[in-house]
Design a protein around this motif. Sequence first.
Motif, mmCIF file in Angstrom:
data_model
loop_
_atom_site.group_PDB
_atom_site.id
_atom_site.type_symbol
_atom_site.label_atom_id
_atom_site.label_comp_id
_atom_site.label_asym_id
_atom_site.label_seq_id
_atom_site.Cartn_x
_atom_site.Cartn_y
_atom_site.Cartn_z
ATOM 1 N N VAL A 1 2.711 3.918 -0.573
ATOM 2 C CA VAL A 1 1.356 3.693 -1.189
ATOM 3 C C VAL A 1 0.174 4.504 -0.792
ATOM 4 O O VAL A 1 0.134 5.027 0.349
ATOM 5 C CB VAL A 1 0.900 2.172 -0.771
ATOM 6 C CG1 VAL A 1 -0.278 1.921 -1.403
ATOM 7 C CG2 VAL A 1 1.743 1.047 -1.049
ATOM 8 N N LEU B 1 -5.656 -1.135 -2.141
ATOM 9 C CA LEU B 1 -4.476 -0.747 -1.188
ATOM 10 C C LEU B 1 -3.984 -1.743 -0.329
ATOM 11 O O LEU B 1 -2.957 -1.905 -0.281
ATOM 12 C CB LEU B 1 -5.371 0.254 -0.420
ATOM 13 C CG LEU B 1 -5.722 1.842 -0.696
ATOM 14 C CD1 LEU B 1 -6.839 2.419 0.145
ATOM 15 C CD2 LEU B 1 -4.265 2.384 -0.903
ATOM 16 N N VAL B 2 -4.917 -2.786 -0.104
ATOM 17 C CA VAL B 2 -4.549 -3.863 0.772
ATOM 18 C C VAL B 2 -3.428 -4.778 -0.073
ATOM 19 O O VAL B 2 -2.363 -5.339 0.614
ATOM 20 C CB VAL B 2 -5.647 -4.756 1.227
ATOM 21 C CG1 VAL B 2 -4.984 -6.083 2.001
ATOM 22 C CG2 VAL B 2 -6.330 -3.867 2.287
ATOM 23 N N SER C 1 0.030 -3.152 -0.277
ATOM 24 C CA SER C 1 0.641 -2.905 1.145
ATOM 25 C C SER C 1 1.777 -3.649 1.595
ATOM 26 O O SER C 1 2.558 -3.541 2.194
ATOM 27 C CB SER C 1 -0.442 -2.798 2.281
ATOM 28 O OG SER C 1 -1.047 -4.057 2.510
ATOM 29 N N ALA D 1 5.015 -2.093 1.242
ATOM 30 C CA ALA D 1 5.022 -0.681 1.567
ATOM 31 C C ALA D 1 5.866 -0.509 3.137
ATOM 32 O O ALA D 1 5.647 -1.225 4.057
ATOM 33 C CB ALA D 1 3.729 -0.274 1.682
ATOM 34 N N VAL E 1 1.134 3.088 4.275
ATOM 35 C CA VAL E 1 0.025 3.328 3.341
ATOM 36 C C VAL E 1 -0.649 4.597 3.893
ATOM 37 O O VAL E 1 -0.920 5.015 4.747
ATOM 38 C CB VAL E 1 -0.973 2.281 3.505
ATOM 39 C CG1 VAL E 1 -2.134 2.454 2.381
ATOM 40 C CG2 VAL E 1 -0.268 0.914 3.027
ATOM 41 N N ALA F 1 -8.268 -0.725 5.226
ATOM 42 C CA ALA F 1 -7.002 -0.479 5.131
ATOM 43 C C ALA F 1 -6.348 -0.776 6.509
ATOM 44 O O ALA F 1 -5.437 -1.194 6.954
ATOM 45 C CB ALA F 1 -6.485 1.045 4.360
ATOM 46 N N ALA G 1 -4.136 -3.869 6.112
ATOM 47 C CA ALA G 1 -3.030 -3.569 5.469
ATOM 48 C C ALA G 1 -1.695 -3.910 6.176
ATOM 49 O O ALA G 1 -1.811 -4.442 7.515
ATOM 50 C CB ALA G 1 -2.805 -1.836 5.242
ATOM 51 N N GLN G 2 -0.755 -4.400 5.576
ATOM 52 C CA GLN G 2 0.470 -5.077 6.033
ATOM 53 C C GLN G 2 1.390 -4.061 6.559
ATOM 54 O O GLN G 2 2.922 -4.218 6.611
ATOM 55 C CB GLN G 2 1.127 -6.190 5.112
ATOM 56 C CG GLN G 2 -0.047 -7.192 4.779
ATOM 57 C CD GLN G 2 0.602 -8.238 3.671
ATOM 58 O OE1 GLN G 2 1.709 -8.371 3.752
ATOM 59 N NE2 GLN G 2 -0.104 -8.386 2.797
ATOM 60 N N ALA G 3 1.167 -2.610 6.641
ATOM 61 C CA ALA G 3 2.146 -1.629 7.017
ATOM 62 C C ALA G 3 1.274 -0.785 7.711
ATOM 63 O O ALA G 3 0.030 -0.606 7.787
ATOM 64 C CB ALA G 3 2.547 -1.012 5.772
ATOM 65 N N VAL H 1 -0.598 2.679 8.535
ATOM 66 C CA VAL H 1 -1.406 3.410 7.857
ATOM 67 C C VAL H 1 -1.543 4.873 8.396
ATOM 68 O O VAL H 1 -1.782 5.167 9.457
ATOM 69 C CB VAL H 1 -2.917 2.890 7.651
ATOM 70 C CG1 VAL H 1 -3.685 3.463 7.134
ATOM 71 C CG2 VAL H 1 -2.790 1.361 7.148
#
Length: 287
Positions: A150, A241-242, A245, A248, A251, A273, A277-279, A281
């Motif tokens: 992402v 973005l979030v 994610s 992803a 990110v 982010a 974010a769940q990944a 960054v």
Amino acid sequence: MTARPVLAATDGSPQSLAAVRWAAQEAVRRGAALRLVHVWPQPVGVYLEQLQAEGAALLADVQQQVVAEHPELEVDTVLLGASPVPGLVDAAADGQLLVLGSRGLGGFTGLLMGSVSLTVAGRSPIPVVVLRPGGQDVDGTPTSAKGDVVVGVGAGDAAEEVLEFAFSRAAERGARVIAVYGWDVPAVWAGPGAIATPFDSGLLRSAAEQHLAEALDPWRQKYPQVPVEARAEVGGAAKALVDASGDADIVVIGRRIRRHAAGGHLGAVAHAALHHAQAPVAVVPHA
């Protein structure tokens, strides 16, 4: 091996060991060496030799673990006596990527992360990948199986460094790029007795989609093997973005290089982010 190494900071914590394993996988993909970095403050007095010995032992143990998992990987270590932020920023000058773990500060898990990670990400001369707490298993296995990359595309000129990073990572992984551009409908205000003319949201969406398409076109041509999905989402860049994610592998966001006495810093979108974010960054500096 002539390429600059991938760097991973470690203090022996589970979060930093996850970062080391993530960095080792990335180094293998890039055909680069891995450099393990441990920074310790230089005290005055009798603890100096003890901290040096403990740091060296820690690095040797982590190096042994990495070599056992990746015998083909060249791994070296650096022990630095310095404050964490300047030490890691200085070490980054010799690498191509710096990978950091991060911890919540307690009480608000997932909302706060370590100030060292945030500050280094805002000052590093090279891209920094930060693994959020809970965004990756302690054994280094990504929680996402889809492997999407992402990338956030800003409202101004698209930063080449950011898109190059995203597309090259997708090419290495055999993954697709999800490019997101977040936009908002401007607030309408009028004084007493005046009639406000509302914005045409359809026209705004069309303009956002056109901006995103134009930004991506050169990279679609450079990386024709990489599938691309473009998303122009209402609600702002951080939310876009979030939201993207969840599926992803990484990110990618940009950070403008600021040359002034206060040093670099992260903007609101980058903060959002990194916190939500769940990944992992990646923060990529650009002019």
